[in-house]
Design a protein around this motif. Structure first.
Motif, mmCIF file in Angstrom:
data_model
loop_
_atom_site.group_PDB
_atom_site.id
_atom_site.type_symbol
_atom_site.label_atom_id
_atom_site.label_comp_id
_atom_site.label_asym_id
_atom_site.label_seq_id
_atom_site.Cartn_x
_atom_site.Cartn_y
_atom_site.Cartn_z
ATOM 1 N N GLU A 1 -9.377 -6.110 2.953
ATOM 2 C CA GLU A 1 -8.575 -5.743 4.578
ATOM 3 C C GLU A 1 -9.002 -6.864 5.470
ATOM 4 N N LEU B 1 -11.417 -2.084 10.126
ATOM 5 C CA LEU B 1 -10.178 -2.839 8.591
ATOM 6 C C LEU B 1 -8.773 -2.334 9.136
ATOM 7 N N THR B 2 -7.773 -2.759 8.412
ATOM 8 C CA THR B 2 -6.238 -2.969 9.516
ATOM 9 C C THR B 2 -5.631 -2.255 7.967
ATOM 10 N N GLY B 3 -6.757 -2.271 6.398
ATOM 11 C CA GLY B 3 -5.470 -2.277 5.305
ATOM 12 C C GLY B 3 -5.354 -2.540 4.522
ATOM 13 N N THR B 4 -5.186 -2.383 3.086
ATOM 14 C CA THR B 4 -4.932 -3.044 2.553
ATOM 15 C C THR B 4 -3.389 -4.521 1.701
ATOM 16 N N THR C 1 -1.332 -11.760 6.581
ATOM 17 C CA THR C 1 -1.498 -10.848 7.484
ATOM 18 C C THR C 1 -0.110 -10.437 8.428
ATOM 19 N N GLU D 1 -10.466 -2.675 -1.994
ATOM 20 C CA GLU D 1 -9.187 -2.585 -0.296
ATOM 21 C C GLU D 1 -9.417 -3.671 0.487
ATOM 22 N N ASP E 1 -12.652 -1.949 1.650
ATOM 23 C CA ASP E 1 -12.529 -0.685 2.127
ATOM 24 C C ASP E 1 -12.580 0.838 0.723
ATOM 25 N N SER F 1 0.653 -1.091 0.441
ATOM 26 C CA SER F 1 0.445 0.186 0.040
ATOM 27 C C SER F 1 0.902 1.397 0.059
#
Ligand code: DO4
Ligand code: MG
Length: 296
Positions: free
Chosen positions: A146, A254-257, A227, A144, A165, A91
């Motif tokens: 996530e 949501l922890t990001g893509t 992850t 995205e 996302d 990202s």
């Protein structure tokens, strides 16, 4: 999507409704569904230990004839979805390339304080089988995929789900101050199919995440990550999110893509997006256009 279409028989918490009836929560144990007396907000307010007991108690009652239930997004209307950004190297690279703003994204990736932004209120979230949206005024939209973490009111993890996302890359790339418009619009947040409670998973779970985009029965893009590549642990993200903001009903983060399609990929109406996360199932959505473009 009907509840009976959901595959798997492992432990799950889901939000459902019959015909045009009110929403309620149910839990699955060994393939059978049981009604819950509490909402997710109430379980999160009570905390993970009490929630676990209440869910176990529910499974001592009669199971549900689930044939005519539909699946709803696994979030109550008063709850909020927040999101973290630039939490995977992939990202970080993509944001720098699309915007040319090296310092902005490199520094947030390396700083102790993460990027966190409000994504959606519960009533705006789309569930499994629903339509996600691409902004009518965007030219470059992507899913995205996530990991979504459900935190209780004390900040302990209650469970995990799959999140999307959906974002307008061109709008954020034009000016980082446009981030809320790139991220928050009708149908930009999908969650589901349900929530796998933390006690049903290994102690320090690792999740494999996959994304597939199909257009008229042809696969347009496939990607995968894990992850293990997450640059910040979700507990750390949760601590920052809650440091000066209380969530009495819990919160979904949501922890990001870590999967960013190539620059030639942009979602368009009718596309099919599938996000799979190991142990959590799959989140399948079609794409439709959100809103209308303002004449320049
Ligand atoms: O800075 C933009 C947000 C990036 C994001 O949403 C992500 O990395 O998942
Ligand atoms: Mg994101």
């Amino acid at each position: 999507m009907r509840l009976s279409e959901l595959s798997g028989d492992g432990e799950l918490i889901a939000r459902v409704a019959q015909a045009s009836g009110p929403a309620s929560w149910v839990t699955r144990q060994a393939g059978r569904w049981y009604p819950l007396n509490e909402t997710l907000s109430e379980l999160c307010a009570a905390g993970v230990t009490v929630a676990r007991q209440r869910i176990a108690d529910a499974t001592t009652g009669r199971s549900l004839d689930h044939g005519d239930y539909v699946l709803l997004p696994p979030i109550d209307s008063a709850q909020e979805v927040w999101a973290a950004g630039v939490t995977y190297e992939r990202s970080r690279i993509a944001r720098i390339e699309e915007s040319g703003a090296h310092d902005l994204y490199a520094s947030v990736y390396d700083s102790a304080r993460p990027e966190l932004f409000f994504k959606a209120s519960g009533r705006r979230v789309v569930g499994a089988g629903g339509a996600i949206g691409v902004r009518a005024d965007a030219h470059w939209s992507v899913p995205e995929p996530e990991l979504a973490v459900v935190f209780d009111s004390a900040g302990d993890v209650l469970g995990f789900s799959i999140g999307d996302d959906v974002s307008s890359r061109d709008i954020e790339a034009t000016n980082a101050l446009y981030l809320p418009q790139a991220k928050v619009y009708d149908r930009s947040c999908s969650l589901g199919p349900g929530i796998v409670p933390v006690w049903a998973l290994a102690e320090a779970p690792r999740f494999e995440i996959e994304l597939e985009i199909a257009r008229v029965d042809e696969v347009l893009f496939e990607g995968a990550t894990s992850t293990e590549r997450l640059h910040r642990h979700w507990l750390d993200l949760g601590r920052w999110l809650r440091s000066c903001l209380t969530f009495d009903d819990g919160v979904i983060l949501l922890t990001g893509t870590g999967i960013v399609p190539g620059d030639d990929v942009s979602l368009t109406e009718g596309d099919q997006v599938v996000v799979r996360i190991s142990g959590l199932g799959e989140l399948r959505n079609t794409v439709q256009t959100s809103g209308v473009a303002v004449p320049a």
